[in-house]
Scaffold this motif. Structure first.
Motif, PDB file in Angstrom:
ATOM      1  N   SER A 109      32.351 -30.574  12.894  1.00 33.58           N
ATOM      2  CA  SER A 109      31.647 -29.985  11.761  1.00 33.58           C
ATOM      3  C   SER A 109      32.646 -29.181  10.941  1.00 33.58           C
ATOM      4  N   TYR A 110      32.345 -29.020   9.651  1.00 29.91           N
ATOM      5  CA  TYR A 110      33.236 -28.300   8.741  1.00 29.91           C
ATOM      6  C   TYR A 110      32.455 -27.177   8.066  1.00 29.91           C
ATOM      7  N   LYS A 111      33.116 -26.050   7.926  1.00 27.66           N
ATOM      8  CA  LYS A 111      32.516 -24.915   7.231  1.00 27.66           C
ATOM      9  C   LYS A 111      33.568 -24.279   6.323  1.00 27.66           C
ATOM     10  N   SER A 112      33.216 -24.122   5.049  1.00 27.19           N
ATOM     11  CA  SER A 112      34.105 -23.422   4.137  1.00 27.19           C
ATOM     12  C   SER A 112      33.570 -22.014   3.918  1.00 27.19           C
ATOM     13  N   PHE A 113      34.455 -21.121   3.523  1.00 24.91           N
ATOM     14  CA  PHE A 113      34.057 -19.719   3.357  1.00 24.91           C
ATOM     15  C   PHE A 113      35.023 -19.026   2.415  1.00 24.91           C
ATOM     16  N   ASP A 114      34.615 -17.870   1.959  1.00 20.93           N
ATOM     17  CA  ASP A 114      35.531 -16.977   1.247  1.00 20.93           C
ATOM     18  C   ASP A 114      35.180 -15.546   1.623  1.00 20.93           C
ATOM     19  N   ILE A 115      36.206 -14.702   1.648  1.00 21.78           N
ATOM     20  CA  ILE A 115      36.015 -13.328   2.066  1.00 21.78           C
ATOM     21  C   ILE A 115      37.045 -12.456   1.350  1.00 21.78           C
ATOM     22  N   SER A 116      36.648 -11.268   0.983  1.00 22.51           N
ATOM     23  CA  SER A 116      37.540 -10.344   0.280  1.00 22.51           C
ATOM     24  C   SER A 116      38.652  -9.866   1.210  1.00 22.51           C
ATOM     25  N   ILE A 117      39.831  -9.627   0.628  1.00 18.52           N
ATOM     26  CA  ILE A 117      40.914  -9.068   1.446  1.00 18.52           C
ATOM     27  C   ILE A 117      40.599  -7.635   1.858  1.00 18.52           C
ATOM     28  N   HIS A 118      39.568  -7.049   1.252  1.00 18.32           N
ATOM     29  CA  HIS A 118      39.152  -5.683   1.596  1.00 18.32           C
ATOM     30  C   HIS A 118      37.891  -5.676   2.454  1.00 18.32           C
ATOM     31  N   ALA A 119      37.574  -6.804   3.094  1.00 17.06           N
ATOM     32  CA  ALA A 119      36.337  -6.940   3.863  1.00 17.06           C
ATOM     33  C   ALA A 119      36.258  -5.910   4.980  1.00 17.06           C
ATOM     34  N   SER A 120      35.036  -5.456   5.238  1.00 19.92           N
ATOM     35  CA  SER A 120      34.793  -4.496   6.316  1.00 19.92           C
ATOM     36  C   SER A 120      34.763  -5.213   7.656  1.00 19.92           C
ATOM     37  N   ASP A 121      34.813  -4.433   8.735  1.00 20.63           N
ATOM     38  CA  ASP A 121      34.707  -5.021  10.080  1.00 20.63           C
ATOM     39  C   ASP A 121      33.394  -5.777  10.242  1.00 20.63           C
ATOM     40  N   ALA A 122      32.300  -5.237   9.678  1.00 19.97           N
ATOM     41  CA  ALA A 122      30.999  -5.898   9.787  1.00 19.97           C
ATOM     42  C   ALA A 122      31.026  -7.256   9.088  1.00 19.97           C
ATOM     43  N   GLU A 123      31.661  -7.322   7.929  1.00 21.48           N
ATOM     44  CA  GLU A 123      31.762  -8.598   7.210  1.00 21.48           C
ATOM     45  C   GLU A 123      32.614  -9.595   7.970  1.00 21.48           C
ATOM     46  N   ILE A 124      33.680  -9.127   8.599  1.00 23.63           N
ATOM     47  CA  ILE A 124      34.528 -10.015   9.397  1.00 23.63           C
ATOM     48  C   ILE A 124      33.758 -10.522  10.613  1.00 23.63           C
ATOM     49  N   ASN A 125      32.996  -9.645  11.277  1.00 26.03           N
ATOM     50  CA  ASN A 125      32.182 -10.061  12.424  1.00 26.03           C
ATOM     51  C   ASN A 125      31.169 -11.125  12.013  1.00 26.03           C
ATOM     52  N   ASP A 126      30.525 -10.914  10.866  1.00 21.99           N
ATOM     53  CA  ASP A 126      29.533 -11.881  10.389  1.00 21.99           C
ATOM     54  C   ASP A 126      30.198 -13.241  10.107  1.00 21.99           C
ATOM     55  N   LEU A 127      31.392 -13.203   9.545  1.00 21.98           N
ATOM     56  CA  LEU A 127      32.092 -14.459   9.256  1.00 21.98           C
ATOM     57  C   LEU A 127      32.425 -15.207  10.537  1.00 21.98           C
ATOM     58  N   VAL A 128      32.967 -14.507  11.537  1.00 24.06           N
ATOM     59  CA  VAL A 128      33.321 -15.157  12.788  1.00 24.06           C
ATOM     60  C   VAL A 128      32.085 -15.731  13.473  1.00 24.06           C
ATOM     61  N   ASP A 129      30.967 -15.010  13.431  1.00 22.27           N
ATOM     62  CA  ASP A 129      29.728 -15.521  14.009  1.00 22.27           C
ATOM     63  C   ASP A 129      29.255 -16.770  13.261  1.00 22.27           C
TER      64      ASP A 129
END
Length: 244
Positions: free
Chosen positions: A221-241
């Motif tokens: 399966s493939y998933k694309s994403f984008d995230i700010s270089i200033h992302a919070s820990d919560a945003e990073i956790n949500d992305l990894v999940d």
């Protein structure tokens, strides 16, 4: 006359040496330093001093894997000038590391990623003098944190990194350099075996990414994403999940 011929053949001609202010640079960070040119045995006209930002890219040729030099960017450091015999010249330079340059400092044995600058004197009717200097590219904190959480929280192991030839599209963004980095992980749990390949590309204040997940019995399966270089820990956790 003999000296001129020797210089044209690369013997006794002008020499070039590039000195970086630092050889460890974060993704998209500033590369700076100076180029030192030392005149040879005779006066020579230098058309240009060219710095090329280089990497190695994996290509498949006739069913064989080869790693070829790939130019990420090219910069001219000087206007044309005459290098007098034995004289010394100094040219300052700075530029931002190409945003698609791969991270080279990942803690993995099979790290096939390399970045360096190739400095060349463009001398008419002569063998060009050149110099090579390695740059160690470190990940932005957001990229480092994503990788760490995949390893620590999802029980994946980092196994390989390389540069692939071609283009890849992520969240409506397509890379422009003709090459992209793949960072490979594996998971060996009894109930959760699988592989993960991640691509990160920096553009402005955004990290664009593509994940290829290969789960045993569940296919790819493939998933694309984008995230700010200033992302919070919560945003990073949500992305990894979301990715795994």
């Amino acid at each position: 006359m003999f000296k001129n011929i020797s210089a044209a053949l690369g013997f006794g001609g002008a020499k070039v040496d590039t000195i970086l202010d630092r050889n460890e640079v974060v993704q998209g960070g500033l590369v700076s330093g100076h180029v030192k040119v030392i005149g040879g045995n005779v006066d020579q006209h230098i058309d240009a001093i060219i710095i090329r930002l280089m990497t190695k890219v994996k290509q498949e040729v006739d069913d064989n894997i080869e790693f070829v030099d790939h130019v990420l960017a090219e910069y001219s450091v000087s206007e044309p000038f005459d290098a007098e015999a034995k004289a010394e010249y100094r040219f300052e330079f700075e530029f931002n590391l190409h945003p698609e340059a791969p991270v080279t400092t990942l803690a993995v044995d099979n790290n096939q990623c390399l970045v360096w600058i190739d400095t060349e004197l463009d001398i008419e009717y002569a063998m060009d003098a050149s110099d090579e200097d390695v740059i160690h590219v470190t990940p932005l904190p957001v990229v480092a944190n994503i990788i760490a959480k995949i390893i620590d929280d999802k029980d994946f192991k980092l196994v390989k990194a390389d540069m692939e030839s071609g283009t890849v599209s992520m969240s409506g963004f397509t890379n422009e350099s003709g090459a992209y980095q793949e960072i490979e992980f594996c998971q060996n749990g009894f109930f959760s075996r699988g592989e993960l390949e991640l691509t990160f590309i920096l553009k402005g204040d955004t990290i664009y990414g593509l994940a290829e997940i290969d789960r045993v019995l569940r296919g790819d399966s493939y998933k694309s994403f984008d995230i700010s270089i200033h992302a919070s820990d919560a945003e990073i956790n949500d992305l990894v999940d979301y990715l795994i």
